[in-house]
Design a protein around this motif. Structure first.
Motif, mmCIF file in Angstrom:
data_model
loop_
_atom_site.group_PDB
_atom_site.id
_atom_site.type_symbol
_atom_site.label_atom_id
_atom_site.label_comp_id
_atom_site.label_asym_id
_atom_site.label_seq_id
_atom_site.Cartn_x
_atom_site.Cartn_y
_atom_site.Cartn_z
ATOM 1 N N PHE A 1 0.829 -1.206 0.000
ATOM 2 C CA PHE A 1 0.000 0.000 0.000
ATOM 3 C C PHE A 1 0.863 1.256 0.000
ATOM 4 C CE2 PHE A 1 -3.623 -2.599 1.624
ATOM 5 C CZ PHE A 1 -4.530 -2.240 0.646
ATOM 6 N N ASP A 2 1.965 1.233 0.746
ATOM 7 C CA ASP A 2 2.862 2.390 0.773
ATOM 8 C C ASP A 2 3.438 2.664 -0.618
ATOM 9 O OD1 ASP A 2 2.447 2.844 3.450
ATOM 10 O OD2 ASP A 2 4.292 1.849 4.104
ATOM 11 N N ARG A 3 3.890 1.617 -1.297
ATOM 12 C CA ARG A 3 4.450 1.799 -2.648
ATOM 13 C C ARG A 3 3.375 2.303 -3.607
ATOM 14 N NH1 ARG A 3 7.123 -2.789 -1.315
ATOM 15 N NH2 ARG A 3 5.703 -4.150 -2.471
ATOM 16 N N PHE A 4 2.210 1.711 -3.546
ATOM 17 C CA PHE A 4 1.106 2.140 -4.410
ATOM 18 C C PHE A 4 0.707 3.584 -4.090
ATOM 19 C CE2 PHE A 4 -3.482 2.441 -5.365
ATOM 20 C CZ PHE A 4 -3.422 2.216 -6.728
ATOM 21 N N GLY A 5 0.642 3.924 -2.809
ATOM 22 C CA GLY A 5 0.270 5.278 -2.387
ATOM 23 C C GLY A 5 1.271 6.321 -2.805
ATOM 24 N N THR A 6 2.555 5.947 -2.806
ATOM 25 C CA THR A 6 3.593 6.882 -3.229
ATOM 26 C C THR A 6 3.371 7.333 -4.665
ATOM 27 O OG1 THR A 6 5.186 5.867 -1.732
ATOM 28 C CG2 THR A 6 6.078 7.140 -3.548
ATOM 29 N N TRP A 7 2.870 6.427 -5.487
ATOM 30 C CA TRP A 7 2.641 6.741 -6.890
ATOM 31 C C TRP A 7 1.285 7.351 -7.162
ATOM 32 C CZ3 TRP A 7 5.884 6.982 -10.857
ATOM 33 C CH2 TRP A 7 7.156 6.445 -10.670
ATOM 34 N N SER A 8 0.284 7.008 -6.373
ATOM 35 C CA SER A 8 -1.071 7.343 -6.814
ATOM 36 C C SER A 8 -1.969 8.000 -5.766
ATOM 37 C CB SER A 8 -1.757 6.072 -7.310
ATOM 38 O OG SER A 8 -1.869 5.146 -6.244
ATOM 39 N N ALA A 9 -1.472 8.325 -4.594
ATOM 40 C CA ALA A 9 -2.346 8.840 -3.537
ATOM 41 C C ALA A 9 -3.044 10.140 -3.931
ATOM 42 C CB ALA A 9 -1.555 9.025 -2.245
ATOM 43 N N ASP A 10 -2.384 10.986 -4.701
ATOM 44 C CA ASP A 10 -2.964 12.274 -5.058
ATOM 45 C C ASP A 10 -3.884 12.199 -6.273
ATOM 46 O OD1 ASP A 10 -1.530 13.330 -2.978
ATOM 47 O OD2 ASP A 10 0.124 13.995 -4.234
ATOM 48 N N LEU A 11 -3.838 11.098 -6.992
ATOM 49 C CA LEU A 11 -4.629 10.971 -8.213
ATOM 50 C C LEU A 11 -6.136 11.087 -7.970
ATOM 51 C CD1 LEU A 11 -4.518 10.606 -11.257
ATOM 52 C CD2 LEU A 11 -4.544 8.127 -10.886
ATOM 53 N N PRO A 12 -6.712 10.446 -6.952
ATOM 54 C CA PRO A 12 -8.160 10.627 -6.730
ATOM 55 C C PRO A 12 -8.552 12.084 -6.471
ATOM 56 C CG PRO A 12 -7.368 8.738 -5.493
ATOM 57 C CD PRO A 12 -6.160 9.434 -6.051
ATOM 58 N N LEU A 13 -7.723 12.816 -5.730
ATOM 59 C CA LEU A 13 -8.006 14.244 -5.506
ATOM 60 C C LEU A 13 -7.985 15.001 -6.822
ATOM 61 C CD1 LEU A 13 -6.022 15.379 -2.329
ATOM 62 C CD2 LEU A 13 -8.493 15.305 -2.665
ATOM 63 N N ARG A 14 -6.983 14.725 -7.632
ATOM 64 C CA ARG A 14 -6.883 15.426 -8.915
ATOM 65 C C ARG A 14 -8.056 15.105 -9.819
ATOM 66 N NH1 ARG A 14 -1.527 13.165 -10.397
ATOM 67 N NH2 ARG A 14 -2.257 13.549 -12.520
ATOM 68 N N LEU A 15 -8.462 13.850 -9.870
ATOM 69 C CA LEU A 15 -9.598 13.459 -10.716
ATOM 70 C C LEU A 15 -10.899 14.101 -10.226
ATOM 71 C CD1 LEU A 15 -8.835 9.658 -11.218
ATOM 72 C CD2 LEU A 15 -8.531 11.504 -12.884
ATOM 73 N N PHE A 16 -11.135 14.031 -8.925
ATOM 74 C CA PHE A 16 -12.346 14.609 -8.329
ATOM 75 C C PHE A 16 -12.422 16.109 -8.587
ATOM 76 C CE2 PHE A 16 -13.818 16.864 -4.446
ATOM 77 C CZ PHE A 16 -15.173 16.629 -4.571
ATOM 78 N N LEU A 17 -11.354 16.815 -8.280
ATOM 79 C CA LEU A 17 -11.358 18.272 -8.432
ATOM 80 C C LEU A 17 -11.420 18.685 -9.900
ATOM 81 C CD1 LEU A 17 -8.771 19.025 -5.648
ATOM 82 C CD2 LEU A 17 -11.182 19.701 -5.632
ATOM 83 N N ALA A 18 -10.714 17.960 -10.762
ATOM 84 C CA ALA A 18 -10.769 18.280 -12.191
ATOM 85 C C ALA A 18 -12.195 18.140 -12.705
ATOM 86 C CB ALA A 18 -9.818 17.371 -12.977
ATOM 87 N N TRP A 19 -12.870 17.087 -12.318
ATOM 88 C CA TRP A 19 -14.255 16.867 -12.752
ATOM 89 C C TRP A 19 -15.157 18.001 -12.262
ATOM 90 C CZ3 TRP A 19 -17.086 13.808 -15.876
ATOM 91 C CH2 TRP A 19 -18.479 13.836 -15.694
ATOM 92 N N GLU A 20 -15.086 18.300 -10.969
ATOM 93 C CA GLU A 20 -15.978 19.302 -10.374
ATOM 94 C C GLU A 20 -15.777 20.686 -10.987
ATOM 95 O OE1 GLU A 20 -18.527 18.890 -8.202
ATOM 96 O OE2 GLU A 20 -18.157 16.740 -8.421
ATOM 97 N N PHE A 21 -14.529 21.113 -11.106
ATOM 98 C CA PHE A 21 -14.276 22.461 -11.632
ATOM 99 C C PHE A 21 -14.543 22.533 -13.135
ATOM 100 C CE2 PHE A 21 -12.043 23.059 -7.614
ATOM 101 C CZ PHE A 21 -12.471 24.329 -7.275
ATOM 102 N N PHE A 22 -14.175 21.486 -13.883
ATOM 103 C CA PHE A 22 -14.422 21.509 -15.320
ATOM 104 C C PHE A 22 -15.923 21.543 -15.604
ATOM 105 C CE2 PHE A 22 -14.695 19.802 -19.638
ATOM 106 C CZ PHE A 22 -13.746 20.583 -20.275
ATOM 107 N N GLU A 23 -16.687 20.801 -14.818
ATOM 108 C CA GLU A 23 -18.142 20.810 -14.969
ATOM 109 C C GLU A 23 -18.708 22.216 -14.736
ATOM 110 O OE1 GLU A 23 -21.346 17.573 -13.671
ATOM 111 O OE2 GLU A 23 -20.509 18.659 -11.971
ATOM 112 N N SER A 24 -18.185 22.910 -13.744
ATOM 113 C CA SER A 24 -18.614 24.280 -13.479
ATOM 114 C C SER A 24 -18.225 25.209 -14.631
ATOM 115 C CB SER A 24 -17.996 24.765 -12.160
ATOM 116 O OG SER A 24 -18.365 26.083 -11.889
#
Length: 160
Positions: free
Chosen positions: A9-32
């Motif tokens: 999980f640590d190795r996976f998180g190092t690579w991808s932990a911020d990706l869900p935030l980026r996807l969520f925020l990109a969707w919300e702001f782009f939709e607006s």
């Protein structure tokens, strides 16, 4: 076995932990931004509620700035390119939106202000969702996009 799972999980998180935030925020702001792109400018109705310096700009310019920020900056978040700058820009858009649209017009104590911490406006404002966006943008501003991003790829590529 337990340590192996946590290390994975640590190795996976190092690579991808911020990706869900980026996807969520990109969707919300782009939709607006798309709503603004396909809609009519209603900023003239609340131009006086914009904080300085935006209250000094014409409503049409504020509309264009907001719309294009909400269309371009989320794409940068999605790619992880200029993530800190994109996060800062979206934070500015969000603070202006809170001040102009989501903050309660009248409140006299903290209990009344707290009623605005809601998704729907019952006459007390509705700053809960934009505040969630600010909190979600903060780690991206402070830490960047993480390893699964163009920012990281460019940094590795040009720091050799």
């Amino acid at each position: 076995m337990k340590a192996l799972t946590l290390a994975t999980f640590d190795r996976f998180g190092t690579w991808s932990a911020d990706l869900p935030l980026r996807l969520f925020l990109a969707w919300e702001f782009f939709e607006s931004g798309l709503e603004k792109f396909n809609g009519n400018n209603w900023f003239a109705d609340l131009q006086g509620r914009f904080p300085f310096p935006f209250n000094q700009l014409p409503a049409e310019l504020n509309w264009q700035l907001s719309m294009w920020a909400e269309l371009v900056l989320p794409l940068l978040l999605l790619l992880g390119l200029g993530t800190r700058l994109a996060s800062l820009g979206l934070m500015v858009v969000t603070v202006v939106a809170i001040a102009a649209v989501h903050w309660p017009a009248h409140w006299s104590n903290l209990a009344e202000l707290a009623q605005g911490y809601a998704i729907t406006d019952q006459g007390f404002g509705n700053f809960k969702l934009p505040l969630i966006y600010l909190v979600a943008l903060l780690p991206l501003l402070l830490k960047g996009a993480g390893r699964l991003s163009l920012d990281h790829w460019l940094r590795v590529r040009f720091n050799r």
